[in-house]
Each structure stands twice: as structure tokens, then as C-alpha cells.
Design a protein around this motif. Structure first.
Motif, PDB file in Angstrom:
ATOM      1  N   LEU A 330       0.819  -1.210   0.000  1.00 36.06           N
ATOM      2  CA  LEU A 330       0.000   0.000   0.000  1.00 36.06           C
ATOM      3  C   LEU A 330       0.854   1.262   0.000  1.00 36.06           C
ATOM      4  N   ILE A 331       1.940   1.246   0.769  1.00 38.98           N
ATOM      5  CA  ILE A 331       2.851   2.401   0.781  1.00 38.98           C
ATOM      6  C   ILE A 331       3.522   2.555  -0.574  1.00 38.98           C
ATOM      7  N   ASN A 332       3.925   1.442  -1.163  1.00 43.61           N
ATOM      8  CA  ASN A 332       4.549   1.502  -2.494  1.00 43.61           C
ATOM      9  C   ASN A 332       3.605   2.074  -3.536  1.00 43.61           C
ATOM     10  N   GLY A 333       2.295   1.887  -3.306  1.00 50.43           N
ATOM     11  CA  GLY A 333       1.313   2.420  -4.245  1.00 50.43           C
ATOM     12  C   GLY A 333       1.356   3.927  -4.363  1.00 50.43           C
ATOM     13  N   LEU A 334       2.007   4.600  -3.404  1.00 58.20           N
ATOM     14  CA  LEU A 334       2.148   6.052  -3.473  1.00 58.20           C
ATOM     15  C   LEU A 334       3.004   6.484  -4.653  1.00 58.20           C
ATOM     16  N   TRP A 335       3.942   5.610  -5.048  1.00 58.87           N
ATOM     17  CA  TRP A 335       4.911   6.065  -6.057  1.00 58.87           C
ATOM     18  C   TRP A 335       5.305   4.992  -7.061  1.00 58.87           C
ATOM     19  N   ILE A 336       4.811   3.764  -6.913  1.00 59.16           N
ATOM     20  CA  ILE A 336       5.112   2.696  -7.866  1.00 59.16           C
ATOM     21  C   ILE A 336       3.808   2.174  -8.446  1.00 59.16           C
ATOM     22  N   GLY A 337       3.746   2.017  -9.755  1.00 57.18           N
ATOM     23  CA  GLY A 337       2.550   1.514 -10.412  1.00 57.18           C
ATOM     24  C   GLY A 337       2.286   0.053 -10.106  1.00 57.18           C
ATOM     25  N   ASP A 338       1.064  -0.385 -10.414  1.00 57.16           N
ATOM     26  CA  ASP A 338       0.660  -1.758 -10.108  1.00 57.16           C
ATOM     27  C   ASP A 338       1.509  -2.801 -10.820  1.00 57.16           C
ATOM     28  N   SER A 339       1.767  -2.600 -12.121  1.00 54.19           N
ATOM     29  CA  SER A 339       2.533  -3.592 -12.877  1.00 54.19           C
ATOM     30  C   SER A 339       3.969  -3.695 -12.377  1.00 54.19           C
ATOM     31  N   VAL A 340       4.564  -2.572 -11.988  1.00 55.35           N
ATOM     32  CA  VAL A 340       5.942  -2.589 -11.489  1.00 55.35           C
ATOM     33  C   VAL A 340       6.019  -3.357 -10.176  1.00 55.35           C
ATOM     34  N   GLN A 341       5.060  -3.130  -9.293  1.00 54.45           N
ATOM     35  CA  GLN A 341       5.057  -3.881  -8.030  1.00 54.45           C
ATOM     36  C   GLN A 341       4.951  -5.381  -8.282  1.00 54.45           C
ATOM     37  N   LEU A 342       4.082  -5.766  -9.189  1.00 56.38           N
ATOM     38  CA  LEU A 342       3.934  -7.191  -9.490  1.00 56.38           C
ATOM     39  C   LEU A 342       5.225  -7.770 -10.051  1.00 56.38           C
ATOM     40  N   LEU A 343       5.836  -7.067 -10.979  1.00 52.11           N
ATOM     41  CA  LEU A 343       7.046  -7.571 -11.626  1.00 52.11           C
ATOM     42  C   LEU A 343       8.215  -7.686 -10.657  1.00 52.11           C
ATOM     43  N   LEU A 344       8.317  -6.752  -9.730  1.00 45.32           N
ATOM     44  CA  LEU A 344       9.445  -6.753  -8.799  1.00 45.32           C
ATOM     45  C   LEU A 344       9.239  -7.698  -7.619  1.00 45.32           C
ATOM     46  N   PHE A 345       8.010  -7.741  -7.093  1.00 46.89           N
ATOM     47  CA  PHE A 345       7.818  -8.392  -5.800  1.00 46.89           C
ATOM     48  C   PHE A 345       7.087  -9.722  -5.852  1.00 46.89           C
ATOM     49  N   ALA A 346       6.285  -9.985  -6.887  1.00 47.36           N
ATOM     50  CA  ALA A 346       5.566 -11.268  -6.936  1.00 47.36           C
ATOM     51  C   ALA A 346       6.520 -12.467  -6.942  1.00 47.36           C
ATOM     52  N   PRO A 347       7.575 -12.475  -7.799  1.00 43.21           N
ATOM     53  CA  PRO A 347       8.497 -13.618  -7.767  1.00 43.21           C
ATOM     54  C   PRO A 347       9.312 -13.688  -6.480  1.00 43.21           C
ATOM     55  N   LEU A 348       9.419 -12.550  -5.786  1.00 43.03           N
ATOM     56  CA  LEU A 348      10.248 -12.483  -4.583  1.00 43.03           C
ATOM     57  C   LEU A 348       9.538 -13.066  -3.367  1.00 43.03           C
ATOM     58  N   PHE A 349       8.272 -12.691  -3.190  1.00 46.52           N
ATOM     59  CA  PHE A 349       7.577 -13.056  -1.959  1.00 46.52           C
ATOM     60  C   PHE A 349       6.713 -14.309  -2.079  1.00 46.52           C
ATOM     61  N   THR A 350       6.282 -14.661  -3.277  1.00 51.66           N
ATOM     62  CA  THR A 350       5.399 -15.830  -3.416  1.00 51.66           C
ATOM     63  C   THR A 350       6.040 -17.118  -2.906  1.00 51.66           C
ATOM     64  N   PRO A 351       7.311 -17.428  -3.262  1.00 49.77           N
ATOM     65  CA  PRO A 351       7.917 -18.667  -2.730  1.00 49.77           C
ATOM     66  C   PRO A 351       8.052 -18.660  -1.212  1.00 49.77           C
ATOM     67  N   ILE A 352       8.331 -17.488  -0.633  1.00 52.57           N
ATOM     68  CA  ILE A 352       8.484 -17.398   0.822  1.00 52.57           C
ATOM     69  C   ILE A 352       7.166 -17.732   1.511  1.00 52.57           C
ATOM     70  N   LEU A 353       6.081 -17.138   1.035  1.00 48.02           N
ATOM     71  CA  LEU A 353       4.770 -17.384   1.642  1.00 48.02           C
ATOM     72  C   LEU A 353       4.306 -18.814   1.382  1.00 48.02           C
ATOM     73  N   ALA A 354       4.624 -19.340   0.194  1.00 47.78           N
ATOM     74  CA  ALA A 354       4.251 -20.726  -0.108  1.00 47.78           C
ATOM     75  C   ALA A 354       4.939 -21.690   0.856  1.00 47.78           C
ATOM     76  N   SER A 355       6.201 -21.401   1.190  1.00 50.04           N
ATOM     77  CA  SER A 355       6.937 -22.257   2.136  1.00 50.04           C
ATOM     78  C   SER A 355       6.356 -22.181   3.540  1.00 50.04           C
ATOM     79  N   MET A 356       5.582 -21.123   3.816  1.00 49.22           N
ATOM     80  CA  MET A 356       4.944 -20.967   5.126  1.00 49.22           C
ATOM     81  C   MET A 356       3.519 -21.497   5.130  1.00 49.22           C
ATOM     82  N   GLY A 357       3.085 -22.078   4.007  1.00 48.31           N
ATOM     83  CA  GLY A 357       1.764 -22.675   3.936  1.00 48.31           C
ATOM     84  C   GLY A 357       0.682 -21.788   3.368  1.00 48.31           C
ATOM     85  N   VAL A 358       1.039 -20.596   2.861  1.00 50.43           N
ATOM     86  CA  VAL A 358       0.055 -19.711   2.244  1.00 50.43           C
ATOM     87  C   VAL A 358      -0.142 -20.119   0.783  1.00 50.43           C
TER      88      VAL A 358
END
Length: 433
Positions: A330-358
Motif C-alpha cells: 500500500l505504501i509503495n502504491g504512493l509512487w510505484i505503479g501496479d505492474s511494477v510492483q507485481l514484476l518486482l515483488f511477486a516472484p520475490l515473496f510468493t515462494p516465501i509465503l508458499a513455504s509458510m503454507g500460504v
């Protein structure tokens, strides 16, 4: 965190905060890595390789195709027909045109799959119509901005396609998972309208002289727009075609509607549509290419592993990490567009959360919901700027008027985040989980 990686992330943040174009900021930060990291200069060719291979993914073809389909449907007058259908459905309620704004965005989501496209296409029509009926212009613009973020949640959705491509999650499952949360956003906004309509004395606005024949005519005119998402979802869920093939079929369908059904799609209009679509798609593809370089750099510096170790060392529970990421997006939404957030952070955080059972499907919906709300996060959300531009209302007034709708959207985000069944029930019913 290693010094080169720290320098690259710092440079990226600095360029964006200084107002540099996103494409330039990501591209320059990625290039700087090869000069900052010792021993990387001889491997500069990797930059070009990762840039082009990042774009060379079959599923990315669906994005320009969906953009073209949405442009065609907007150009042939589908937006006006959907607004009229929405007025038929909810215009008789107190605050009728405000409800029409929300329902119109729900229906238009099946055509565009983009929040900004929704604002650009429906906004001028809805704001003018509401202003003529006595609604404050700042309220009309704020509601238009808020209702538009439903589009990328309700399928078909360009952001969900991007998340699927970046994380190898099923597109069909994500489309199904986004349906209920998307509808919840609309219902939450309707509750706000219900309260404000009585407090401010908004009136109903039914269609004058409505008869059964006229109602059927309105439904018939809007049928082709409503039928398009059914073709897309039906084909994908049944396995008849992939998401990329569905996008191509959507373009073909839109052409048939414009040429044979409405007969108002000229070659000149089609050329203008292709010109706009190419420009939009080119900017998306450049961001995809440069973000692929950044993703490779993060992987090369083992940042995902370091983040996973950090989570383990602090013994963070999944609900705590989801809360932290919600605030982060939400804070990043102040200055980063939706597509940029997805491209930068989706591959980064998805495996971490998947390993935690999400469940990755659940996280995909939560993340897309986050970055969409980020578009209207005051004071600098991109959707707020677009709403101000098309309405002529100052940004400050739109921000103030949008606060009740932002609150309802955040409540929905909290529910979707901590009640996984809201996003996972439909995929499970169709056998995806």
C-alpha cells in the motif's frame, strides 16, 4: 545485504522518488549493477539477454491482445451501453447514479481488465451524468476512481495474468479466485453509497418511460459485452484454449461485434485503436524486460534466500508477514505503479509465503488487491491523478471525497487476506486446489 545490491536498490528508490520515469529508473538501476558489482563488467551481455528473454514469454502476448479487445469494445460504444444497462438494474434506488457507477465498473471489467482503462473509458460518461443530476463533482470523480479498481480483480484481469506468468500459478484458478473479492469491493462501495445517499439526500434516477420492450432492447445492446468474459472464462476453465488464445479470441470477437453487430467500426477507427494499443503495450513490455533484469539480479544476489532466512530467524507467523506485506504494498502504491510492483515483488515473496503454507493463489489475489488499492492511496495514487485529470477537480478534493471508499476497500482487503476461503472456494469447486 551485499553492498552492490544495497546500492542498486537505493538507486532505484532514489530515481523513482525524484520523479524519474519508471522505465528509466528500473533500466538504469539494472545496468548500474554491472558497473558496481566487481567482476560483472565482462558479463554485460547478460543485461541484454535477460531483457529480451524476460519479454519472450508466450503468456505475455495476452496482454496486448486484451488491451486491443478492450479498446475495440470501448470504441464501438460498449461503455455507453453498459452504463445504460447499469441504470436499468440499479437506477431506481436512492443514489441511483452512484450505484450505476459501481455496477458499470463491474460490467466493464469483463471488457478491459484494467483500472486505468476503466477510468478513462467510463469516467467521462459517469462523471458528466452524475454532475448533471446534481452530484458533487468531487464525489463523482472519487467514486469513479474507487469503483474502477474492481476491474483488475474481476476476471479477465491483466494484473492476475501478470502474477500467473511471474509465479507459474494457474491463470484459471486466479481468475476464479478474484471473482468473489472483486464483487466484495463493489458491495462495500455500495454500502458507503447507501449511507451517503440518505445523509446527503441523493435521489433516484430511473430510466424515463421504461417499458418491457425498452428493457429488453437495453439488455440486447449490452449482451455482446457481457458475453465476452463468459467466452474467455468458459474456454479457459474447460481447457478449450489457453489464456493467450483466449485473448486472441477476444480480439476476434470484438471485431465481429464492431463490424457485424454494431456496424460502427471503421478502418480509420481500427488504426487509431491499434496505435493506442501498441503504445500502451510497448510501455508494458519495456517494464517487463527491465524488471526481468532486476529479478535476475535479486536472484543472483540470493535476496529471496536471505529474506526467507530473515523470516525464519524472527519466527514470523504467516498472518504477521501478510500484514507487513499489505502495508508495504500500500505504501509503495504512493509512487510505484501496479505492474511494477507485481514484476518486482511477486516472484520475490510468493515462494516465501508458499513455504509458510500460504496458498499462492490466495496470495496472488491479496497482492493484486493491494496494488489496485494502492492506485488510489492518497496523496499520490496514479488513479487519483487520472481522476483529477478527466474531471477537472483538484487532487486534494478527490482525495478527501475518496476516503470513505478507501476505508471500505481496506476492510475488504483485510477480510480477503485473513479469510482465505473468500478467494479459494471457487477454485476448489472447479478442482484447482
Amino acid at each position: 545485504m551485499e553492498q552492490p545490491l544495497f546500492a542498486i536498490i537505493g538507486l532505484l528508490l532514489l530515481l523513482m522518488l525524484l520523479g524519474s520515469p519508471v522505465i528509466f529508473a528500473i533500466g538504469f538501476a539494472g545496468l548500474a549493477y554491472f558497473f558496481v558489482k566487481p567482476g560483472m563488467m565482462p558479463l554485460l551481455h547478460i543485461y541484454a539477454h535477460k531483457f529480451f528473454t524476460g519479454m519472450d514469454v508466450f503468456i505475455w502476448l495476452s496482454i496486448p491482445l486484451f488491451i486491443i479487445a478492450g479498446e475495440i469494445m470501448s470504441s464501438i460504444g460498449m461503455t455507453e451501453r453498459l452504463v445504460t444497462l447499469s441504470r436499468l438494474l440499479v437506477g431506481r434506488l436512492r443514489g441511483g447514479l452512484a450505484y450505476v457507477n459501481v455496477v458499470g465498473s463491474m460490467l466493464f471489467s469483463g471488457v478491459s481488465g484494467s483500472a486505468l482503462a476503466d477510468i478513462s473509458a467510463l469516467g467521462p460518461i459517469e462523471i458528466k451524468m452524475m454532475e448533471k443530476d446534481g452530484y458533487p463533482k468531487d464525489f463523482s470523480a472519487a467514486l469513479t476512481v474507487s469503483s474502477a479498481i474492481q476491474g483488475p480483480i474481476i476476471p479477465p484481469s491483466i494484473p492476475l495474468i501478470m502474477f500467473a506468468a511471474l509465479t507459474n500459478v494457474s491463470i484459471a484458478a486466479l481468475f476464479l479466485a478474484g471473482a468473489i473479492p472483486g464483487l466484495m469491493l463493489g458491495l462495500g462501495q455500495m454500502l458507503v453509497i447507501f449511507y451517503l445517499a440518505r445523509r446527503r439526500g441523493f435521489k433516484a434516477n430511473p430510466i424515463a418511460g421504461l417499458t418491457l420492450a425498452l428493457a429488453l432492447h437495453i439488455i440486447y445492446n449490452a449482451f455482446f459485452a457481457i458475453f465476452m468474459p463468459l467466452i474467455i472464462l468458459g474456454g479457459i476453465l474447460s481447457g478449450v484454449f489457453t489464456a493467450t488464445e483466449a485473448a486472441a479470441i477476444a480480439v476476434f470477437y470484438a471485431l465481429l461485434v464492431g463490424v457485424l453487430a454494431y456496424r460502427n467500426l471503421s478502418f480509420k477507427a481500427l488504426w487509431a485503436i491499434l496505435d493506442r494499443s501498441i503504445r500502451t503495450s510497448a510501455s508494458v513490455y519495456l517494464i517487463v524486460g527491465f524488471a526481468s533484469v532486476i529479478s535476475w539480479i535479486l536472484a543472483n544476489e540470493r535476496l529471496p534466500f536471505q529474506l526467507r532466512e530473515l523470516v525464519v530467524s524472527y519466527d514470523l507467523q504467516p498472518w504477521v508477514l501478510l500484514l507487513v506485506l499489505n502495508i508495504f504494498f500500500l505504501i509503495n502504491g504512493l509512487w510505484i505503479g501496479d505492474s511494477v510492483q507485481l514484476l518486482l515483488f511477486a516472484p520475490l515473496f510468493t515462494p516465501i509465503l508458499a513455504s509458510m503454507g500460504v496458498d499462492p493463489v490466495h496470495f496472488g489475489v491479496v497482492m493484486v488487491l493491494n496494488v489496485m488499492i494502492g492506485l488510489m492511496t492518497p496523496p499520490y495514487g496514479l488513479a487519483l491523478y487520472l481522476g483529477s485529470s478527466i474531471s477537472g477537480v483538484s487532487l486534494a478534493k478527490i482525495v478527501t471525497a475518496a476516503l470513505p471508499f478507501l476505508a471500505s476497500n481496506l476492510i475488504v482487503l483485510g477480510l480477503v487476506t485473513y479469510v482465505p476461503a473468500l478467494s479459494l472456494t471457487l477454485p476448489r469447486l472447479f478442482g484447482f486446489n
